[in-house]
Design a protein around this motif. Sequence first.
Motif, mmCIF file in Angstrom:
data_model
loop_
_atom_site.group_PDB
_atom_site.id
_atom_site.type_symbol
_atom_site.label_atom_id
_atom_site.label_comp_id
_atom_site.label_asym_id
_atom_site.label_seq_id
_atom_site.Cartn_x
_atom_site.Cartn_y
_atom_site.Cartn_z
ATOM 1 N N ASN A 271 36.601 46.858 48.258
ATOM 2 C CA ASN A 271 37.312 48.045 48.712
ATOM 3 C C ASN A 271 36.645 48.637 49.946
ATOM 4 N N LYS A 272 35.331 48.434 50.060
ATOM 5 C CA LYS A 272 34.588 48.949 51.204
ATOM 6 C C LYS A 272 34.999 48.290 52.518
ATOM 7 N N VAL A 273 35.596 47.104 52.443
ATOM 8 C CA VAL A 273 36.068 46.446 53.661
ATOM 9 C C VAL A 273 37.595 46.405 53.705
ATOM 10 N N GLY A 274 38.219 47.305 52.961
ATOM 11 C CA GLY A 274 39.668 47.458 53.045
ATOM 12 C C GLY A 274 40.484 46.497 52.218
ATOM 13 N N ILE A 275 39.868 45.835 51.226
ATOM 14 C CA ILE A 275 40.594 44.884 50.387
ATOM 15 C C ILE A 275 40.603 45.374 48.949
ATOM 16 N N GLN A 276 41.768 45.455 48.359
ATOM 17 C CA GLN A 276 41.889 45.864 46.962
ATOM 18 C C GLN A 276 42.147 44.637 46.097
ATOM 19 N N LEU A 277 41.422 44.549 44.996
ATOM 20 C CA LEU A 277 41.517 43.408 44.092
ATOM 21 C C LEU A 277 42.128 43.822 42.762
ATOM 22 N N PRO A 278 42.690 42.861 42.031
ATOM 23 C CA PRO A 278 43.164 43.139 40.666
ATOM 24 C C PRO A 278 41.987 43.532 39.777
ATOM 25 N N ARG A 279 42.275 44.045 38.593
ATOM 26 C CA ARG A 279 41.234 44.640 37.757
ATOM 27 C C ARG A 279 40.355 43.645 37.021
ATOM 28 N N THR A 280 40.881 42.543 36.527
ATOM 29 C CA THR A 280 40.064 41.644 35.714
ATOM 30 C C THR A 280 39.630 40.415 36.495
ATOM 31 N N ALA A 281 38.583 39.746 35.991
ATOM 32 C CA ALA A 281 38.097 38.531 36.643
ATOM 33 C C ALA A 281 39.183 37.458 36.680
ATOM 34 N N ALA A 282 39.921 37.308 35.592
ATOM 35 C CA ALA A 282 40.989 36.307 35.543
ATOM 36 C C ALA A 282 42.058 36.599 36.584
ATOM 37 N N GLU A 283 42.405 37.859 36.758
ATOM 38 C CA GLU A 283 43.409 38.224 37.756
ATOM 39 C C GLU A 283 42.865 38.047 39.171
#
Length: 336
Positions: free
Chosen positions: A65-77
């Motif tokens: 998130n610090k470099v402007g990228i949002q990821l899904p919540r779980t490792a599998a996702e």
Amino acid sequence: MRRFVSRLMVAAMILTIYPISNVSAATPQESVVQMSKSYLGVPYKYGGSTPSGFDCSGFLIYIFNKVGIQLPRTAAEQFTVGKLIEKSDLAPGDMVFFEKTMEKPGITHSGIYIGNNEFISATSSSGIKIDSLSNTYWAPKYVGAKRILNDAPPVTTSKFKDVPVSHPAFTAIHTLNDRNIIKGFNDQTFQPEQPVTRGQAAAIINRILNVEPKSLENFKDVAVSNPFARDISAMKELGVITGFTDGSYRPYEYMTRAEMAAILDRAFKITSIGSYSKASNVYLDINPNYWAYEAIVVLYHIDTTTVFQSERYGISTNATRAVFSAAIYNVMNVTN
């Protein structure tokens, strides 16, 4: 599943009008590795995604998130996004994944490759920790790697000489600046500690809501020619920021952090998000009877910048440019 950029509404904040050019930049990969190492030793917390405690996927969410990228919540996702990378082609900043950890099936752990056959991750036993991919525990559980930083813009390390990469509002300020939402001053400063006025606050919020007021003649101290007149009138008509009993608005008076929380709730209904407002008190300087209690507690729970992760909120402290930027950034992330 995939949200590569924080979903911020394009709105021109008018705290200043001077554009700033980049001075020097680190690559996203270098920034991710540098930032992730700065949290070594932070304890493990199930469901945690802030420096008060991380789980494995929460750590990746926070860092990327610090470099402007949002990821899904779980490792599998998280394993469903990005480009699949062979182990022999691993590069710093790649995400690495593991299966069947903690006696659970499927992909259950994620980390960040930092080079030299090592990765950093949030472990349940030692918190944020660096391990070798050849470790006897991790090696047989390794599943694969994904790369998501190829097309990410560089993270500016000195765009503003008074906002270093370690500043808690760095991501909020730079993300908004990169999108021409917030600009700095012509001396290459952002002046993060400069207080925000009531007029500026009205303008900031109305650049998002874009409400055209029915009348500009609402307050005795706000002339039609005032640069904030449209936005102030819009905020009054919406009931977001009202005036005083003497008929004034006081556009150049500073706004407190308590007032900031309250107007953000009125504008974006943040206390209706989940059950945050019903959570136990997180600040020592307020109690459940305080007039802005619920809005303040929500700011704590939706915060991804750490600006609001403290023992005291500072209810009567002026809302600064950095604090207001962080609040707007967090609110936009959960309401859009």
